[in-house]
Design an enzyme around this catalytic site. Structure first.
Site, short mmCIF file in Angstrom:
data_model
loop_
_atom_site.label_atom_id
_atom_site.label_comp_id
_atom_site.label_asym_id
_atom_site.label_seq_id
_atom_site.Cartn_x
_atom_site.Cartn_y
_atom_site.Cartn_z
N THR A 224 0.87 -1.17 0.00
CA THR A 224 0.00 0.00 0.00
C THR A 224 0.91 1.22 0.00
O THR A 224 1.58 1.51 0.99
CB THR A 224 -0.93 0.01 1.23
OG1 THR A 224 -1.81 -1.12 1.16
CG2 THR A 224 -1.76 1.29 1.26
N LYS B 271 -7.24 1.65 -3.32
CA LYS B 271 -6.93 1.29 -1.93
C LYS B 271 -7.14 2.48 -1.01
O LYS B 271 -7.59 2.33 0.14
CB LYS B 271 -5.49 0.77 -1.83
CG LYS B 271 -5.07 0.35 -0.41
CD LYS B 271 -5.92 -0.78 0.14
CE LYS B 271 -5.56 -1.10 1.60
NZ LYS B 271 -4.29 -1.85 1.73
N LYS C 12 -0.42 5.62 8.27
CA LYS C 12 0.38 5.71 7.04
C LYS C 12 -0.55 5.74 5.83
O LYS C 12 -0.39 6.58 4.93
CB LYS C 12 1.32 4.52 6.94
CG LYS C 12 2.22 4.53 5.70
CD LYS C 12 2.62 3.14 5.24
CE LYS C 12 1.52 2.49 4.43
NZ LYS C 12 1.92 1.25 3.75
#
Length: 286
Positions: free
Chosen positions: A96, A171, A239
């Protein structure tokens, strides 16, 4: 029939079981991990091959997969792997990361005659272990068709969503949705507890209606039990939300709720919950 030669770079909580599923599916797998001892444990369990560097792993592979930490890790590992990859090899990044780094790696791959897919996953550690991940993919249809048999080994669904970077953007949408849903669930449980309700009974009822969600089905009980030492860590979620918020600033979208929940996760970090599951948002309401 010759087995497809596959290299997997990064054996974290996601990559470790994903690479194992590839062995089980019959692929010829070589692995690399920054911590060699963990790679040796994986090899002992699955019986495949160990490489001591990304370049060693990538040499002569048909497909190279990565699942590492962040943008800088992607750049570092991809650079070394690409230098050793033969023309026509496909690089797949399951990290990711940002859409920016996906497009950057795609350009480098094109310069070297390589294919590239950005393919972040959703489903967490349990999804990886059970082979039930969802894969969001950016790239060309030709490369996706080549990659799909690998995705099928550890996912229940994969989908090509557009050009390189599209997987990472999807995502981000996934994480935006999760942030809002978890906060809503935390507030509902907090409200129910303050109201003196049997929250287990309430969840049993409302999970059968429009309020139902994966988070409710899989996290409500552990939240009520004040159990957070598992799952997707708050540090990782922050994050991911940082990536989404940065992209929103670039494309002009408004993510007011996401920004707010990100700060709530910062509160959890201050409580020492860096490695707690993302459902730990309830702790700051107590």
């Amino acid at each position: 029939m010759t087995k497809m030669k596959v290299s997997f770079l990064g054996l974290g909580v996601m990559g470790y079981p994903m690479a194992g599923h590839l062995v089980s599916a019959g692929f010829d797998v070589t692995v690399f991990n920054r911590t060699t001892q963990k790679a040796k444990q994986w090899v002992e369990k699955y019986g495949a091959k160990l490489a001591l560097s990304p370049s060693e792993a990538a040499k002569d592979a048909d497909v190279v997969l990565m699942c590492v930490g962040d943008d800088n890790d992607v750049r570092t590992v991809a650079k070394e792997a690409i230098a050793a990859m033969n023309e026509g090899t496909l690089l797949i990044d399951h990290t990711t990361a940002s859409a920016t780094v996906a497009k950057e790696i795609d350009r480098v791959c094109k310069d070297h005659g390589l294919g590239f897919l950005d393919a972040p996953v959703s489903g967490g550690q349990a999804g990886a272990e059970n082979g039930q991940l969802t894969v969001m993919v950016g790239g060309t249809e030709r490369d996706y068709i080549k990659a799909k048999p690998l995705f099928d080994a550890y996912s229940r669904h994969s989908q090509l969503l557009g050009e390189c970077g599209s997987g990472q953007l999807a995502k981000m949408m996934n994480q935006i949705c999760i942030a809002g849903i978890v906060q809503g669930l935390a507030e509902a449980l907090h409200f129910g507890q303050k109201a003196g309700l049997d929250c287990n009974a309430v969840i049993d009822v409302i999970s059968k209606g429009a309020a139902q969600s994966w988070q409710m089905e899989n996290r409500a009980q552990t939240m009520l039990n004040n159990s957070y030492e598992f799952g997707f860590a708050v540090d990782w979620m922050r994050k991911d939300l940082s990536i989404a918020l940065d992209e929103a600033r670039r494309n002009g979208s408004t993510l007011a709720l996401t920004a707010l929940v990100d700060q709530y996760y910062a509160d959890v970090q201050k409580m020492g919950g860096n490695r707690w599951d993302t459902s730990s948002l309830l702790t700051r309401l107590k």
